[in-house]
Design an enzyme around this catalytic site. Structure first.
Site, mmCIF file in Angstrom:
data_model
loop_
_atom_site.group_PDB
_atom_site.id
_atom_site.type_symbol
_atom_site.label_atom_id
_atom_site.label_comp_id
_atom_site.label_asym_id
_atom_site.label_seq_id
_atom_site.Cartn_x
_atom_site.Cartn_y
_atom_site.Cartn_z
ATOM 1 N N SER A 15 34.868 37.588 57.056
ATOM 2 C CA SER A 15 35.604 38.270 58.140
ATOM 3 C C SER A 15 36.775 39.101 57.587
ATOM 4 O O SER A 15 37.070 40.179 58.112
ATOM 5 C CB SER A 15 36.083 37.275 59.204
ATOM 6 N N ARG A 93 35.174 30.439 43.906
ATOM 7 C CA ARG A 93 34.949 30.081 42.504
ATOM 8 C C ARG A 93 36.270 30.176 41.763
ATOM 9 O O ARG A 93 37.004 31.152 41.935
ATOM 10 C CB ARG A 93 33.994 31.055 41.815
ATOM 11 N N LEU A 95 38.226 31.200 38.711
ATOM 12 C CA LEU A 95 37.979 32.186 37.658
ATOM 13 C C LEU A 95 38.626 31.726 36.355
ATOM 14 O O LEU A 95 39.668 31.055 36.371
ATOM 15 C CB LEU A 95 38.545 33.540 38.094
ATOM 16 N N ASN A 109 44.646 37.962 46.346
ATOM 17 C CA ASN A 109 43.885 36.968 47.114
ATOM 18 C C ASN A 109 44.586 36.744 48.438
ATOM 19 O O ASN A 109 45.807 36.895 48.536
ATOM 20 C CB ASN A 109 43.842 35.648 46.332
ATOM 21 N N HIS A 111 45.243 33.748 51.197
ATOM 22 C CA HIS A 111 45.184 32.285 51.260
ATOM 23 C C HIS A 111 45.698 31.831 52.631
ATOM 24 O O HIS A 111 46.729 32.334 53.110
ATOM 25 C CB HIS A 111 46.057 31.677 50.149
ATOM 26 N N GLU A 145 46.892 29.882 37.369
ATOM 27 C CA GLU A 145 47.088 28.680 38.195
ATOM 28 C C GLU A 145 46.684 28.978 39.640
ATOM 29 O O GLU A 145 47.103 30.000 40.217
ATOM 30 C CB GLU A 145 48.553 28.241 38.130
ATOM 31 N N LEU A 146 45.902 28.075 40.228
ATOM 32 C CA LEU A 146 45.316 28.311 41.551
ATOM 33 C C LEU A 146 46.388 28.488 42.644
ATOM 34 O O LEU A 146 47.284 27.654 42.765
ATOM 35 C CB LEU A 146 44.406 27.122 41.894
ATOM 36 N N ASP A 147 46.270 29.554 43.411
ATOM 37 C CA ASP A 147 47.139 29.828 44.569
ATOM 38 C C ASP A 147 48.631 29.834 44.202
ATOM 39 O O ASP A 147 49.487 29.468 45.020
ATOM 40 C CB ASP A 147 46.906 28.789 45.692
#
Ligand code: GRF
Length: 216
Positions: A15, A93, A95, A109, A111, A145-147
């Site tokens: 979306s 995924r 990365l 990104n 979030h 590092e994620l988010d």
């Protein structure tokens, strides 16, 4: 006007991808959606992108022995499509550091939380369980590092007493669909920069990048 070539990476319904495709239809939008790429061949968003006349590609991560080889294939596809920057939109995924560094400053990104709160998944359920009164979404640069990358913009919504995860998800998604095209426009206009852990938007005072947005 040279329009910057953007790739959107998805894994599911898409979306946010649709909101970017729609925004990019405006003649004055400074970016074109040049490619939609999914790591899941069955992602519903791929069909939506095709129907909108956008080039699509599925690179099934299960066909690769490790993250490195998948990310190399991803990078080759993006390079061959002459992509200037990447929007992750529900891309599920992790990365590799090498890929993230190669696209450093050129990959963002969206979030579904007000970072740094609620990194990871199930953000709306966790926010409801904690009883927070304000929740929202964030667009940020991607770092290994994620988010955790520099925050570019956020939209906040109230959490209402009778909210369920579904009603809260819907309220925040409406904001995501406004916020992401706004940031991609800034990005394509060359107005975004990053210094250390802080992102800045030329022409937008730091405080104004937190957008408190009532429902349209
Ligand atoms: C959105 O909530 C986004 O914030 C998160 O994943 C979800 C993707 O939804 N990263 P959609 O595929 O864009 O509908």
């Amino acid at each position: 006007m040279t329009r910057r070539r953007v790739a959107i990476l998805i894994s599911g319904r898409g979306s946010n991808m649709v909101s970017l495709i729609e925004a990019a239809r405006a003649p004055d939008f400074p970016a074109e959606i040049a490619l939609v790429l999914s790591n899941r061949p069955d992602a519903a968003g791929l069909e939506l992108a095709k129907a909108a006349g956008i080039a699509t590609l599925a690179i099934d991560h299960k066909a690769f022995p490790d993250r490195e080889s998948f990310d190399r294939a991803l990078d080759a596809a993006l390079t061959s499509h002459d992509i200037a920057f990447i929007c992750l939109a529900g891309f599920m995924r992790v990365l590799t550091d090498g890929f993230v560094e190669r696209w450093s400053g050129k990959m963002i990104n969206i979030h579904p939380s007000l970072l740094p709160l609620y990194r990871g998944t199930k953000t709306h359920r966790r926010a409801l369980a904690d009883g927070v009164l304000v929740h929202g979404c964030t667009v940020h640069f991607v770092v290994p590092e994620l988010d955790a990358g520099p925050i570019i913009a956020q939209a906040a919504v109230p959490v209402l007493p009778d909210d369920t995860a579904d009603t809260l998800t819907a309220r925040i998604l409406r904001q995501e669909h406004r916020l992401y095209p706004t940031v991609v426009r800034w990005f394509a206009e060359g107005r975004l920069s990053v210094a250390g852990s802080r992102a800045a938007v030329a022409g937008v005072p730091q405080g104004a990048t937190l957008l408190f947005s009532p429902d349209p």
